[in-house]
Design a protein around this motif. Structure first.
Motif, mmCIF file in Angstrom:
data_model
loop_
_atom_site.group_PDB
_atom_site.id
_atom_site.type_symbol
_atom_site.label_atom_id
_atom_site.label_comp_id
_atom_site.label_asym_id
_atom_site.label_seq_id
_atom_site.Cartn_x
_atom_site.Cartn_y
_atom_site.Cartn_z
ATOM 1 N N PHE A 74 0.856 -1.178 0.000
ATOM 2 C CA PHE A 74 0.000 0.000 0.000
ATOM 3 C C PHE A 74 0.894 1.229 0.000
ATOM 4 C CE2 PHE A 74 -2.314 3.348 2.215
ATOM 5 C CZ PHE A 74 -3.624 3.212 1.821
ATOM 6 N N PHE A 75 0.654 2.133 -0.949
ATOM 7 C CA PHE A 75 1.490 3.327 -1.087
ATOM 8 C C PHE A 75 0.637 4.573 -0.890
ATOM 9 C CE2 PHE A 75 4.085 0.122 -2.825
ATOM 10 C CZ PHE A 75 5.391 0.573 -2.879
ATOM 11 N N LYS A 76 0.914 5.313 0.183
ATOM 12 C CA LYS A 76 0.299 6.625 0.365
ATOM 13 C C LYS A 76 1.248 7.642 -0.267
ATOM 14 C CE LYS A 76 -1.019 10.127 3.759
ATOM 15 N NZ LYS A 76 -1.029 10.507 5.205
ATOM 16 N N LEU A 77 0.832 8.205 -1.389
ATOM 17 C CA LEU A 77 1.671 9.130 -2.157
ATOM 18 C C LEU A 77 1.138 10.535 -1.970
ATOM 19 C CD1 LEU A 77 2.143 6.950 -5.369
ATOM 20 C CD2 LEU A 77 3.532 7.019 -3.278
ATOM 21 N N ASP A 78 1.970 11.382 -1.381
ATOM 22 C CA ASP A 78 1.523 12.670 -0.862
ATOM 23 C C ASP A 78 2.065 13.833 -1.691
ATOM 24 O OD1 ASP A 78 0.206 14.324 0.903
ATOM 25 O OD2 ASP A 78 1.168 13.519 2.693
ATOM 26 N N PHE A 79 1.479 15.022 -1.497
ATOM 27 C CA PHE A 79 1.913 16.265 -2.146
ATOM 28 C C PHE A 79 1.942 16.108 -3.671
ATOM 29 C CE2 PHE A 79 3.253 16.568 2.188
ATOM 30 C CZ PHE A 79 3.121 17.903 2.524
ATOM 31 N N LEU A 80 0.951 15.391 -4.207
ATOM 32 C CA LEU A 80 0.956 15.075 -5.632
ATOM 33 C C LEU A 80 0.669 16.279 -6.512
ATOM 34 C CD1 LEU A 80 -0.856 11.608 -5.616
ATOM 35 C CD2 LEU A 80 1.592 12.057 -5.839
ATOM 36 N N TYR A 81 0.099 17.339 -5.939
ATOM 37 C CA TYR A 81 -0.141 18.553 -6.724
ATOM 38 C C TYR A 81 1.157 19.195 -7.179
ATOM 39 C CZ TYR A 81 1.442 21.302 -2.766
ATOM 40 O OH TYR A 81 2.230 21.835 -1.766
ATOM 41 N N ALA A 82 2.273 18.865 -6.490
ATOM 42 C CA ALA A 82 3.545 19.558 -6.736
ATOM 43 C C ALA A 82 4.083 19.327 -8.140
ATOM 44 C CB ALA A 82 4.587 19.115 -5.701
ATOM 45 N N VAL A 83 3.559 18.337 -8.850
ATOM 46 C CA VAL A 83 4.018 18.083 -10.222
ATOM 47 C C VAL A 83 3.432 19.093 -11.198
ATOM 48 C CG1 VAL A 83 2.172 16.519 -11.000
ATOM 49 C CG2 VAL A 83 4.535 16.146 -11.778
ATOM 50 N N ASN A 84 2.416 19.852 -10.766
ATOM 51 C CA ASN A 84 1.772 20.841 -11.639
ATOM 52 C C ASN A 84 2.620 22.099 -11.765
ATOM 53 O OD1 ASN A 84 -0.450 19.288 -12.119
ATOM 54 N ND2 ASN A 84 -1.933 20.789 -11.419
ATOM 55 N N PRO A 85 2.946 22.533 -12.976
ATOM 56 C CA PRO A 85 3.710 23.781 -13.129
ATOM 57 C C PRO A 85 2.816 25.009 -12.977
ATOM 58 C CG PRO A 85 3.178 22.895 -15.278
ATOM 59 C CD PRO A 85 2.661 21.897 -14.273
ATOM 60 N N LEU B 64 3.458 0.821 -10.254
ATOM 61 C CA LEU B 64 2.920 0.040 -9.133
ATOM 62 C C LEU B 64 1.644 -0.684 -9.581
ATOM 63 C CD1 LEU B 64 3.256 2.822 -6.395
ATOM 64 C CD2 LEU B 64 4.766 0.825 -6.685
ATOM 65 N N PRO B 65 1.756 -1.567 -10.569
ATOM 66 C CA PRO B 65 0.556 -2.128 -11.192
ATOM 67 C C PRO B 65 -0.293 -2.990 -10.265
ATOM 68 C CG PRO B 65 2.508 -3.302 -11.932
ATOM 69 C CD PRO B 65 2.988 -2.103 -11.178
ATOM 70 N N ASP B 66 0.338 -3.633 -9.293
ATOM 71 C CA ASP B 66 -0.401 -4.566 -8.431
ATOM 72 C C ASP B 66 -0.441 -4.094 -6.974
ATOM 73 O OD1 ASP B 66 2.301 -4.885 -8.071
ATOM 74 O OD2 ASP B 66 2.268 -7.074 -7.939
ATOM 75 N N LYS B 67 -0.193 -2.809 -6.763
ATOM 76 C CA LYS B 67 -0.206 -2.257 -5.409
ATOM 77 C C LYS B 67 -1.426 -1.343 -5.225
ATOM 78 C CE LYS B 67 3.887 -4.064 -4.669
ATOM 79 N NZ LYS B 67 4.101 -5.193 -3.740
ATOM 80 N N LEU B 68 -1.854 -1.177 -3.975
ATOM 81 C CA LEU B 68 -2.893 -0.218 -3.659
ATOM 82 C C LEU B 68 -2.257 1.168 -3.529
ATOM 83 C CD1 LEU B 68 -4.964 -2.186 -0.991
ATOM 84 C CD2 LEU B 68 -5.597 -1.733 -3.375
ATOM 85 N N ILE B 69 -2.850 2.151 -4.181
ATOM 86 C CA ILE B 69 -2.323 3.520 -4.156
ATOM 87 C C ILE B 69 -3.361 4.443 -3.541
ATOM 88 C CG2 ILE B 69 -1.475 5.463 -5.507
ATOM 89 C CD1 ILE B 69 -0.576 3.474 -7.642
ATOM 90 N N LEU B 70 -2.937 5.179 -2.525
ATOM 91 C CA LEU B 70 -3.734 6.251 -1.934
ATOM 92 C C LEU B 70 -3.069 7.571 -2.295
ATOM 93 C CD1 LEU B 70 -5.720 7.691 0.010
ATOM 94 C CD2 LEU B 70 -4.196 7.060 1.889
ATOM 95 N N GLY B 71 -3.728 8.373 -3.128
ATOM 96 C CA GLY B 71 -3.210 9.691 -3.452
ATOM 97 C C GLY B 71 -3.584 10.686 -2.371
ATOM 98 N N CYS B 72 -2.741 11.699 -2.189
ATOM 99 C CA CYS B 72 -2.992 12.713 -1.171
ATOM 100 C C CYS B 72 -2.450 14.046 -1.695
ATOM 101 C CB CYS B 72 -2.310 12.332 0.135
ATOM 102 S SG CYS B 72 -2.765 13.362 1.543
ATOM 103 N N GLY B 73 -3.205 15.117 -1.489
ATOM 104 C CA GLY B 73 -2.791 16.396 -2.042
ATOM 105 C C GLY B 73 -2.709 16.324 -3.552
#
Length: 518
Positions: free
Chosen positions: A322-333, A356-365
């Motif tokens: 399980f991957f909690k991936l945070d501050f994802l807005y930061a990729v936006n220019p 991460l094809p077979d992992k659970l992803i939780l996006g945040c921000g």
């Protein structure tokens, strides 16, 4: 009647598209689905693209405004209310704390009398939903004063040499949702280290917390604090975790739990080794003031994205589920060039899914509809240990930490749950120590989380709960089976109804005090 206008620049001259334009070709269809595509016959820079719809607002009409990213305050506003504009703050504060890095204020004008949001909106007699979130965000401006809705395609600054779809939206609510049928997303119950220890974690604390987690929990997630610096994801702090993380993953699995890890793949703090070695991988401006201040990663740099791939693979190979991936807005220019913000974000999020094809992803921000590539998305800001955090933060950016704000976001974005992703309302807190929430606020928090989300997380040691807390916890778990859920704003209250076991229930949530009434 829809009034369309497109402006562009060529050879330093600004022009408005006309029927006889030699540089631009427009194709459009209007009906149940409204689509406008532009083709550049020669290279041009788009300046604006807008469709204006007449709409008569009633006094005190409710208007749903979907914030820029998943932390941005989102609710049904009343006609006459206004959005918080950080440009009213002293400039030195904005610069010092990079408050303009979290949201849209660096590129979007906040106009008096206008409520603007992104991709999905409704008022009492209109609904607008965009299908174009992979090409260009739809900025929906409710111009209450002038009785009109101005739809902007987020393409200002785009250097166009071929074609792009500017608009693809519907005003038919049922049709919009029919295009996004429910997904087989499973509810998940988990423990996270963040809301008790924050960054102050180590192997001893993590293993002690793990020993206290049992049924009915399914997930144990290690949050921020294990890495030597944000951005240095391949460097686990050996003083805090002398045996690394892999042995802990094994112990988590031995308990029959999924192992979760936190990363912010598109962020690096200024003191990180990766930022010092590769400043060219990141935008020149700060994307926020967390840690030592951090910078967003430029996903158009392939070497930078290979580093992200490597980091995700490192923890995937370690056995994390399980991957909690945070501050994802930061990729936006802030500034658009050869690609729009929506195109850049969509490509970056799709690359994460591929890694991460077979992992659970939780996006945040993260950007809301782009997060359709993930399993779950946090739909509000972080829960605060005081109901509305410290008093002065109320005047700061729209993405600030606040239990008050995240509860309203949880309710008002719940229509996205299990269609785009499973909604994550953030944690519930029932413990007595290390927080200042009242018992009634804790009850409202766990009740609303259970009713309107697919994720239930806590940093409490549930084994320490007394009988009253156990009863409230068990009641909340049953609420996850509720059906026919609905809500409506009634002044400072939100009226909620649902069915459970065939019986209808009505609740009233006080948004100012954080209390829920039967």
């Amino acid at each position: 009647m829809m009034d369309f206008e497109l402006t562009y620049s060529i050879n330093g001259e600004n022009r408005t598209v006309s029927e006889s334009d030699q540089n631009i070709e427009i194709s459009s269809t209007f009906g149940k689905r409204n689509v406008v595509t532009v083709t550049a016959k020669v290279p041009v820079t788009l300046l604006s693209a807008a469709i204006t719809l007449p709409y008569t607002y009633r006094k005190k009409e409710t208007i749903f405004v979907n914030g820029y990213q998943s932390w941005t305050d989102t609710k049904e506003f009343l006609a006459g209310e206004s959005l918080k504009d950080i440009r009213n703050l002293p400039r030195f504060l904005v610069n010092q704390f990079a408050f303009d890095g979290y949201g849209d204020s660096a590129f979007k004008d906040y106009k008096k009398g206008v409520l603007h949001g992104y991709d999905v909106s409704y008022a009492e007699n209109i609904f607008i939903g965009s299908f174009n979130f992979r090409n260009a965000y739809l900025i929906i401006n409710h111009d209450v004063k002038n009785n009109q809705i101005v739809l902007e395609s987020d393409v200002a600054g785009l250097k166009l040499e071929d074609s792009i779809c500017l608009f693809d939206f519907t005003t038919d609510r049922d049709y919009f949702f029919s295009e996004f049928p429910e997904k087989p997303i499973q509810n998940i119950l988990g423990y996270t280290s963040w809301y008790n220890y924050y960054e102050n974690i180590d192997e001893e604390k993590i293993l002690a917390s793990l020993s206290a987690v049992g049924e009915p929990f399914e997930l144990f997630q290690i949050d921020d604090g294990y890495e030597t610096a944000v951005g240095d994801w391949l460097s686990v702090d050996s003083e805090k975790f002398p045996n690394g993380l892999e042995s802990i993953v094994g112990k988590i699995h031995e308990k029959g739990l999924k192992a979760g890890i936190w990363l912010a793949p598109f962020a690096a703090e200024s003191e990180s080794e990766i930022y010092k070695a590769h400043p060219d991988w990141f935008f020149e401006y700060k994307s926020g003031s967390n840690w030592s201040g951090f910078y967003g990663l430029d996903s158009q740099n392939e070497e930078a994205m290979k580093y992200v791939d490597e980091c995700l693979k490192y923890y995937s190979d370690m056995g994390f589920d399980f991957f909690k991936l945070d501050f994802l807005y930061a990729v936006n220019p802030r500034v658009i060039g050869s690609k729009t913000r929506a195109q850049i974000t969509s490509e970056a999020y799709s690359r994460i899914r591929k890694a991460l094809p077979d992992k659970l992803i939780l996006g945040c921000g993260g950007m809301i509809l782009n997060s359709i590539d993930f399993d779950y998305l946090r739909v509000g800001p972080d829960v605060s240990l005081k109901f509305d955090d410290v008093w002065y933060m109320k005047f700061m950016h729209r993405e600030r930490i606040s239990t008050k704000v995240t509860l309203q976001n949880t309710i008002y974005r719940s229509f996205l749950d299990k269609r785009f992703f499973g909604c994550d309302p953030d944690v519930f807190i029932l413990r007595d120590d290390n927080n200042e929430l009242t018992d009634k606020q804790k009850e409202a928090l766990i009740t609303i989380n259970a009713l309107f989300g697919s994720v239930m997380m806590t940093s409490d040691n549930v084994g320490d709960y007394d009988n009253d807390k156990k009863a409230l916890f068990e009641k909340a778990l049953k609420l996850r089976d509720a059906t026919d859920k609905s809500y409506r704003r009634a002044g400072d209250f939100i009226e909620i109804s649902y069915k459970l076991g065939g019986e209808k229930h009505n609740l009233k949530y006080d948004t100012k005090r954080g209390i829920i009434y039967d």
